[in-house]
Motif scaffolding. Structure first.
Motif, PDB file in Angstrom:
ATOM      1  N   GLY A 253      28.545  35.601  48.164  1.00 25.79           N
ATOM      2  CA  GLY A 253      29.375  34.418  48.370  1.00 25.79           C
ATOM      3  C   GLY A 253      30.835  34.778  48.510  1.00 25.79           C
ATOM      4  O   GLY A 253      31.194  35.916  48.795  1.00 25.79           O
ATOM      5  N   ARG A 254      31.702  33.798  48.298  1.00 25.57           N
ATOM      6  CA  ARG A 254      33.141  34.034  48.424  1.00 25.57           C
ATOM      7  C   ARG A 254      33.634  35.035  47.384  1.00 25.57           C
ATOM      8  O   ARG A 254      34.456  35.884  47.680  1.00 25.57           O
ATOM      9  CB  ARG A 254      33.906  32.720  48.267  1.00 25.57           C
ATOM     10  N   GLY A 255      33.135  34.884  46.170  1.00 26.14           N
ATOM     11  CA  GLY A 255      33.604  35.783  45.120  1.00 26.14           C
ATOM     12  C   GLY A 255      32.507  36.184  44.159  1.00 26.14           C
ATOM     13  O   GLY A 255      32.775  36.633  43.046  1.00 26.14           O
ATOM     14  N   MET A 256      31.275  36.003  44.571  1.00 27.22           N
ATOM     15  CA  MET A 256      30.151  36.255  43.668  1.00 27.22           C
ATOM     16  C   MET A 256      28.993  36.902  44.423  1.00 27.22           C
ATOM     17  O   MET A 256      28.717  36.554  45.570  1.00 27.22           O
ATOM     18  CB  MET A 256      29.690  34.932  43.044  1.00 27.22           C
ATOM     19  N   ARG A 257      28.352  37.848  43.759  1.00 25.37           N
ATOM     20  CA  ARG A 257      27.135  38.466  44.301  1.00 25.37           C
ATOM     21  C   ARG A 257      25.985  38.241  43.327  1.00 25.37           C
ATOM     22  O   ARG A 257      26.189  38.275  42.117  1.00 25.37           O
ATOM     23  CB  ARG A 257      27.326  39.983  44.476  1.00 25.37           C
ATOM     24  N   ARG A 258      24.823  38.051  43.858  1.00 23.83           N
ATOM     25  CA  ARG A 258      23.601  37.992  43.050  1.00 23.83           C
ATOM     26  C   ARG A 258      22.626  38.968  43.700  1.00 23.83           C
ATOM     27  O   ARG A 258      22.199  38.752  44.841  1.00 23.83           O
ATOM     28  CB  ARG A 258      23.012  36.588  43.014  1.00 23.83           C
ATOM     29  N   SER A 259      22.288  40.024  42.978  1.00 27.00           N
ATOM     30  CA  SER A 259      21.478  41.100  43.566  1.00 27.00           C
ATOM     31  C   SER A 259      20.061  41.118  42.999  1.00 27.00           C
ATOM     32  O   SER A 259      19.804  40.579  41.916  1.00 27.00           O
ATOM     33  CB  SER A 259      22.145  42.455  43.311  1.00 27.00           C
TER      34      SER A 259
END
Length: 448
Positions: A253-259
């Motif tokens: 996202g703009r300032g977030m990752r979910r891996s």
């Protein structure tokens, strides 16, 4: 309105009020109480909303779009429930029971609660000098909203019924809007181009509030309207995206990752697109509704939704899908391509007469060997003779391995399909919600 004055209104106008002791009786009344089933506009419903003092003290998500709304609401709900929030969800239409339209904390609302709120709306609409006439959808939307507003709920999810700008759910200002996809449907109300329809759908956007668009190719009018309104537009491919392989996927996202996320429990090629829009919405709302990576994993793993590329266990395979416009039918075709080999594919199909039936059938004409066309118990439905005309116009030709038959109901159609199909075949039930609902009822009866 002060409680005492509201009570006075209720008693003063009691003689004009409809009242029923069962939910079925209420719904039967509402189906005929307003002369026109769909009336675009918010003036009448807003008058009743204001008298009810209807507001939500908690965050609200409003979900619009041509296809994917139900899946998006279900995934958003599942993640928020896994996070420990008390969630109210309003969706439409229903498949088997009206109660499916309202869920609190993951459970469908019971008849008694609905009856109380139907009576509250009836009292409010009858307290004007001339009672306010409401459509079935407007009345029931107000009743469910009133239920949510008077319950201890942490977050509300509202699914748009038709369009956005003039839809009944748009009487509530959203804190985060999601538009899943934009395609041509309901042209008589929304316009006959994606550009015109996008303007109607952006009506749920609000000044300064997140507006998530999950359509990979949004019309320019959507971008222009978001800018004009001053909404905080999140575009797929620009502000958020996903990447994945056969085992897992990642959100950026703009300032977030979910891996290392597992795939959603909902089947289908478009579900990662829907899931990424959900995660973008949660990222945009993270300051007021924080969720953890584990909550996301649990929610996506546990999400359930009937009738959206739902494959029932057993032989032959039964596939249920409420695909009733060309865009949804194209996705269904892709999903069918992704399944294992079947010697023959049978299809039970029924649809409303105002749909692009030829466009729907064109997407699936090469997937299906045997067609079981069915009538539906509603005046808006296309009869089977018209369905066959559309089928032939889409390119269907009967021969030794391809057939078409007519049936009085979805139940009769699937019963015949089950008798004529081999155990290694598949039966696809698609089109109107009423088509899928009829087959679901038949299946339940067979298993009792």
């Amino acid at each position: 309105m002060p409680e005492g004055l509201y009570t006075l209104c209720v008693f003063s106008f009691l003689k004009f009020m409809a009242t029923f002791s069962s939910l079925d009786a209420w719904l039967s009344h509402l189906e005929t109480a307003h002369s026109i089933p769909i009336v675009m506009g918010l003036a009448r419903i807003n008058r009743v909303k204001e008298l009810l003092g209807l507001t939500f003290p908690c965050p609200v998500f409003t979900v619009g779009g041509t296809n994917g709304k139900g899946s998006t609401c279900a995934m958003l709900e599942a993640i928020l429930l896994a996070s420990g929030y008390r969630v109210g969800v309003y969706t439409s239409p229903h498949l088997l029971k009206f109660n499916e339209r309202a869920r609190i904390n993951g459970d469908t609302v019971n008849d008694d609660l609905l009856l109380q709120n139907f009576e509250a709306v009836e009292a409010a609409r009858c307290s004007f000098d001339v009672p306010v006439s409401l459509t079935y959808f407007e009345f029931t939307t107000l009743a469910i909203m009133h239920l949510f507003a008077t319950s201890a709920i942490d977050v509300v999810i509202l699914e748009v019924g038709l369009g956005g700008r003039l839809d009944a759910v748009n009487i509530i200002d959203t804190d985060c809007a999601i538009i899943t996809s934009i395609d041509v449907d309901h042209q008589e109300f929304l316009g006959d181009t994606r550009e015109a329809i996008a303007i109607e759908k952006t009506g749920i956007f609000r000044i300064g509030k997140p507006a998530i668009c999950g359509d990979p190719v949004p019309p320019e009018t959507l971008i222009g309207e978001a800018k004009r309104i001053g909404a905080d537009l999140w575009l797929f491919g620009r502000d958020f995206n996903y990447h994945g392989d056969k085992q897992q996927w990642n959100y950026v996202g703009r300032g977030m990752r979910r891996s290392a996320l597992a795939y959603p429990a909902l089947r289908g090629t478009n579900q990662l697109l829907n899931a990424s829009a959900v995660l973008a919405a949660l990222e945009a709302m993270r300051m007021v509704l924080p969720v953890s990576a584990q909550d996301i994993r649990l929610g996506l793993a546990s999400v359930k939704l009937s009738g959206r590329f739902e494959v029932l266990p057993g032989s032959p395979s039964l596939v249920l899908d409420v695909a009733h416009n060309p865009h949804a039918a194209a996705v269904l075709s892709q999903n069918l391509d992704g399944m294992r080999y079947f010697p023959s594919t049978h299809a039970v199909f029924g649809a409303m007469a105002d749909k692009d039936i030829k466009g729907v059938l064109h997407q699936l004409i090469h997937q299906v060997d045997h067609w079981y066309l069915c009538d539906l118990p509603i005046l808006r439905a296309a009869d089977t003779q018209h369905l066959e005309t559309y089928l032939r116009a889409a390119g269907f030709v009967e021969d030794a391995n391809h057939s078409v038959t007519h049936h009085a109901s979805p139940e009769d159609a699937v019963s015949t399909a089950l008798k004529l199909s081999g155990e290694n075949d598949r039966i696809v039930i698609f089109g109107s919600f009423l088509t899928v609902a009829g087959v679901m009822r038949y299946q339940k009866l067979c298993h009792h």
